[in-house]
Scaffold this motif. Structure first.
Motif, mmCIF file in Angstrom:
data_model
loop_
_atom_site.group_PDB
_atom_site.id
_atom_site.type_symbol
_atom_site.label_atom_id
_atom_site.label_comp_id
_atom_site.label_asym_id
_atom_site.label_seq_id
_atom_site.Cartn_x
_atom_site.Cartn_y
_atom_site.Cartn_z
ATOM 1 N N GLY A 253 0.784 -1.226 0.000
ATOM 2 C CA GLY A 253 0.000 0.000 0.000
ATOM 3 C C GLY A 253 0.817 1.278 0.000
ATOM 4 N N PHE A 254 2.130 1.159 -0.204
ATOM 5 C CA PHE A 254 2.980 2.336 -0.255
ATOM 6 C C PHE A 254 3.056 2.861 -1.690
ATOM 7 N N SER A 255 3.255 4.158 -1.819
ATOM 8 C CA SER A 255 3.468 4.752 -3.142
ATOM 9 C C SER A 255 4.853 5.390 -3.189
ATOM 10 N N LEU A 256 5.477 5.327 -4.341
ATOM 11 C CA LEU A 256 6.828 5.853 -4.508
ATOM 12 C C LEU A 256 6.774 7.353 -4.766
ATOM 13 N N ARG A 257 7.399 8.124 -3.880
ATOM 14 C CA ARG A 257 7.444 9.578 -4.046
ATOM 15 C C ARG A 257 8.695 10.040 -4.784
ATOM 16 N N ARG A 258 9.807 9.352 -4.516
ATOM 17 C CA ARG A 258 11.071 9.776 -5.128
ATOM 18 C C ARG A 258 11.994 8.574 -5.265
ATOM 19 N N LEU A 259 12.711 8.529 -6.383
ATOM 20 C CA LEU A 259 13.658 7.454 -6.644
ATOM 21 C C LEU A 259 14.937 8.056 -7.196
ATOM 22 N N ASN A 260 16.053 7.659 -6.617
ATOM 23 C CA ASN A 260 17.364 8.092 -7.091
ATOM 24 C C ASN A 260 18.222 6.843 -7.245
ATOM 25 N N THR A 261 18.469 6.430 -8.490
ATOM 26 C CA THR A 261 19.214 5.194 -8.723
ATOM 27 C C THR A 261 20.690 5.485 -8.946
ATOM 28 N N CYS A 262 21.488 4.431 -8.891
ATOM 29 C CA CYS A 262 22.923 4.553 -9.170
ATOM 30 C C CYS A 262 23.214 4.211 -10.626
ATOM 31 N N GLY A 263 22.199 4.265 -11.459
ATOM 32 C CA GLY A 263 22.392 4.079 -12.901
ATOM 33 C C GLY A 263 22.767 2.667 -13.299
ATOM 34 N N GLY A 264 22.333 1.694 -12.511
ATOM 35 C CA GLY A 264 22.641 0.300 -12.829
ATOM 36 C C GLY A 264 24.020 -0.145 -12.415
ATOM 37 N N GLY A 265 24.774 0.736 -11.751
ATOM 38 C CA GLY A 265 26.152 0.415 -11.383
ATOM 39 C C GLY A 265 26.320 0.089 -9.917
ATOM 40 N N LEU A 266 27.496 0.442 -9.423
ATOM 41 C CA LEU A 266 27.877 0.166 -8.051
ATOM 42 C C LEU A 266 27.242 1.177 -7.108
ATOM 43 N N GLY A 267 26.701 0.718 -5.990
ATOM 44 C CA GLY A 267 26.174 1.635 -4.995
ATOM 45 C C GLY A 267 24.739 1.355 -4.626
ATOM 46 N N CYS A 268 24.096 2.364 -4.038
ATOM 47 C CA CYS A 268 22.739 2.218 -3.515
ATOM 48 C C CYS A 268 21.718 2.921 -4.396
ATOM 49 N N ASN A 269 20.541 2.334 -4.469
ATOM 50 C CA ASN A 269 19.370 3.010 -5.001
ATOM 51 C C ASN A 269 18.590 3.569 -3.811
ATOM 52 N N GLU A 270 18.182 4.835 -3.917
ATOM 53 C CA GLU A 270 17.452 5.499 -2.835
ATOM 54 C C GLU A 270 15.961 5.551 -3.164
ATOM 55 N N PHE A 271 15.145 5.234 -2.181
ATOM 56 C CA PHE A 271 13.698 5.211 -2.356
ATOM 57 C C PHE A 271 13.027 6.034 -1.241
ATOM 58 N N VAL A 272 12.119 6.880 -1.627
ATOM 59 C CA VAL A 272 11.261 7.562 -0.661
ATOM 60 C C VAL A 272 9.823 7.144 -0.952
#
Length: 280
Positions: A253-272
């Protein structure tokens, strides 16, 4: 705490807190300001006045500090005793004897502990839940902590088909080596992570520019060297594709407000995420 010490002794867990303790030596007002801006950029708004902020896996305590500076009531906890000590140290430095910032010891896998915390306006866990050893269970456990209409801000390591198994081996090897021999893993990893960027900086006549200005480039106010050690040593280690995280919370039941990806590479994807359907 005994479980944590046992896992470290067996080479099954990295001592994140020991690394964060070193980071506190270079923490300054500029880094705090960068961290503050990065949090506001993802959450929106100009402050957190009147909000209740739960920091799951507080690490150095930097983002708990930032949330408190922005006006939130804060509860911080971590599984690593040295991370708890780091967070408590930042509270001592900047908000001594403040009843609106509580620092404790706990685990995202301990349902009994989590049930004592109630619900929060903002639940924050950046780069933490993939180090629990049971990431999907941890994600399941933290979901009820977000109040209706509240916000969940998480960052999870990105899945890479080729490199994820490689880095898993590197991290496991690092933690199982005696401390005096860990440079055998850390050295080559440092070259792999920073070699191309260092060569690029040299070629444009700005030797080590990115390294020296990492806090600004990384936005979150972190230290280049401490991030390298954290990355190479960070174990347990799990990953997910962005769509897997999205699907997991969408079904709840959550909705995605913001997404910041690492472009398919190394690191973290951020989700709000917001704890309400998008239609609302």
């Amino acid at each position: 705490m005994t479980d944590h010490a046992t896992e470290v002794a067996m080479g099954e867990r990295f001592e994140f807190g020991a690394n964060w303790a070193q980071f506190l030596n270079v923490l300054n007002d500029d880094r705090i300001a960068l961290a503050e801006q990065s949090l506001l950029n993802m959450l929106g708004g100009s402050n957190l006045q009147g909000k209740r902020f739960l920091d799951i896996g507080s690490g150095s305590g930097l983002f708990s500090l930032v949330a408190r500076r922005l006006g939130a009531t804060v509860h911080s906890f971590d599984y690593d005793p040295q991370s708890v000590a780091c967070t408590a140290e930042l509270k001592r430095r900047y908000f001594p004897n403040d009843p609106d910032w509580v620092v404790g010891h706990g685990s995202a896998l301990d349902k009994d502990y989590l049930q004592t915390l109630g619900q929060w306006d903002i639940v924050y866990s950046w780069g933490v839940l993939h180090h629990t050893g049971a990431m999907w269970q941890a994600l399941e456990n933290v979901t009820p902590l977000v109040r209706q209409g509240g916000t969940l801000f998480i960052a999870i390591y990105n899945y890479q088909r080729v490199m994820t198994p490689v880095w898993t081996w590197v991290k496991r090897a690092y933690n199982r080596l005696p401390k005096g021999l860990r440079w055998l893993v850390l050295g080559p990893a440092l070259v792999r992570l920073w070699g191309p960027r260092t060569i690029y900086d040299l070629a444009r006549g700005k030797p080590f520019h990115t390294w020296r200005h990492y806090a600004e480039h990384g936005v979150r106010g972190m230290s280049a060297w401490r991030d390298v050690v954290d990355w190479v040593g960070g174990y347990p280690f799990e990953v997910a594709k962005p769509e897997e995280i999205f699907d997991f919370f969408y079904k709840k039941g959550f909705s995605l407000r913001r997404l910041n990806t690492c472009g398919g590479g190394l690191g973290c994807n951020e989700f709000v995420f917001s704890n309400k359907p998008a239609s609302e």
